[in-house]
Structure formats: structure tokens, C-alpha cells
Design an enzyme around this catalytic site. Sequence first.
Site, PDB file in Angstrom:
ATOM      1  N   ARG A   1      47.421  86.997  -3.003  1.00 53.62           N
ATOM      2  CA  ARG A   1      47.132  88.432  -2.975  1.00 53.62           C
ATOM      3  C   ARG A   1      45.655  88.753  -3.214  1.00 53.62           C
ATOM      4  NH1 ARG A   1      51.213  87.351  -1.182  1.00 53.62           N
ATOM      5  NH2 ARG A   1      53.272  88.242  -1.602  1.00 53.62           N
TER       6      ARG A   1
ATOM      7  N   SER B   1      55.804  95.941  -4.277  1.00 56.53           N
ATOM      8  CA  SER B   1      55.782  95.310  -5.599  1.00 56.53           C
ATOM      9  C   SER B   1      54.588  95.820  -6.395  1.00 56.53           C
ATOM     10  CB  SER B   1      55.697  93.790  -5.457  1.00 56.53           C
ATOM     11  OG  SER B   1      56.848  93.286  -4.819  1.00 56.53           O
TER      12      SER B   1
ATOM     13  N   GLU C   1      49.586  94.318  -8.624  1.00 57.10           N
ATOM     14  CA  GLU C   1      49.341  93.943  -7.231  1.00 57.10           C
ATOM     15  C   GLU C   1      48.773  95.137  -6.467  1.00 57.10           C
ATOM     16  OE1 GLU C   1      52.028  92.580  -3.394  1.00 57.10           O
ATOM     17  OE2 GLU C   1      52.331  91.575  -5.311  1.00 57.10           O
TER      18      GLU C   1
END
Length: 301
Positions: free
Chosen positions: A171, A222, A292
Site C-alpha cells: 500500500r 479498508s 490505509e
Amino acid sequence: MSDFINRLQQYGAVETNVSFQTMTTFRIGGNADYVFYPKDSLSLAEALRFIKKEQMDYKLIGKGSNLLCSDADYHGVIIRLDRTFVDFYYEDTTLVAKAGCSVIALAYDTMKQGLSGLEFASGIPGSVGGAVFMNAGAYKSSMKDIVKEVLVYKEDDFEWMKKEDCGFDYRTSVFQKHPDWIVLAVRFQLTKEDPKVIRELIESRRKRRMETQPLNYPSAGSIFRNPDGSFAWKYIDELGLRGKVIGGAQISSKHSNFIVNVNHAKAKDVMELVDMVNQGMEKTYGFTLKMEVEKFNWENQ
């Protein structure tokens, strides 16, 4: 600021006083003074020079699918590429797509072409540029697995960067460390596959998402990154926070690593839930979860 608007309009379309609620999948946030859609790469480069000369703040966003904007207004320019940077081209098993393309649309188009590689992205509601910026992924695959090169505007020049220079990791990418670098296009390396096989995989994953994710409410996917060797939702469940509500925001009762906007949530409602999770994490496990989702325009919040 009419002179500023008139000048900026030479390079593309300009909208004023636009709510982040219309520009993000969270449907949360204050208003942006200006939203700018450049005509093309040259127009973008010239507009950036002008914006910097005027000492205006600016931020490039994609489809806003991984963004939590504060409740404050943003007195700068939001730059969006999803109206004009939407062309894509095939050459055998190579796909070149401009940064404003929808990754979901590309996943389905490559399926029709009998090209495999983007199946994991068939449920990611973002743009190509945003997906590269975040190294978006799912089902143990991510953008780094299929990216060959990235066309970037940086330091007043255009450059094709090799994948090895993009700093892809879980990520993250080098572009997060250089917010002044702008992703303009991406060259993907795909592989040939029977379209029926690709379709079956995409459909099975669509059904899985419908069964396990709270897609009926606005969210940014998320909210936390998974810690090494485990899943964020397990920790949140163990803390007993599944279904917890603050204001109009809720830790989803369907998937506890989603915070959803159930009733006109404010950004502060979301962050209070994030803080609640991490206070519990620190007290119980001795560490916190990393978000995130990218926070934007929180300096004065």
C-alpha cells in the site's frame, strides 16, 4: 479571484465551491474553493506553473476512493484527471492507460480482450493514477505485479519511470513521498487468457465482496492496513468494537475493517472511531494500526 479563474480556464474546466462529499466515496468533507480539469498534459503542466506562481495550494485526486477529507473547507485547487485523461491503448499484451481511467472499467475491458492481470482490481473503485499512488491491491495481488512503467510529470519534465524505481511496497509507492510528482499514465504487462476464465474469477470475487463487505454504505474501503501476519479486523473484533457508532459513522457490523457513513457522517466522527480503535490497540496489544486511507486537509482540525 475572478482573474485567477479566468487564467486557469485557459488550461481546462474550472468549478468553484465544490463539496468533497461529491468527490469521495466516503461522501464526507468540506468544500474546495476550486476544482480543475486540465485539457491535456501540456495544459496540466502550464496550469501547475501558474498555480505555483500564484502561491496557491493544490492537490491531485483520483476518484476519491481512498480519501478522508476533513470537515474544513480547502482554500486551494483540487486537480482531477478523470474527465480528460481517460484514453487507453493496447499493443499485444501491453496496456497503456491514462491516469484518469477507472481501474474497474479497465479490468472488465481487459477481460473482453482476453488479457489477464487486472482481475484483482475489478472491485477497486479508483483511478489508475490513484491505484499506482497507493499500490492498490486485493487477493494477494497489487499494481506492482503488472506495472511496467509509469509516466510521471516531475520537476517540470515528463519521464517514464521503470517499475523498479517506483518504490512499490504494501500500500505504498515512491509517489507518496513526492506529492509534487504527478502520475499521468501507466504501462501494464498483462498475459493472454480465455475471457471465460477471467469472467468466472471476476464474478466469484464480486459475489464474495457482496457477501463480506458493506457495499450498501459509503466508505473508503479498508480503513486500516493489515499488520504483519494478521488482519486488522481480527484485532478490532477482539476489542469488541464491531458495530460501534459515533455520530453518523459506524465500524461496520459486516466487516469491522470498514468504517461506513451510515447517516451523514462528519470526518471527525470517523476519526473518533479510528482513535478509539487505536487507543484500545495500544492498551491491549502495545501497538497501533496504521490507516490505509489517506487523510487530507486536516492541518487545522
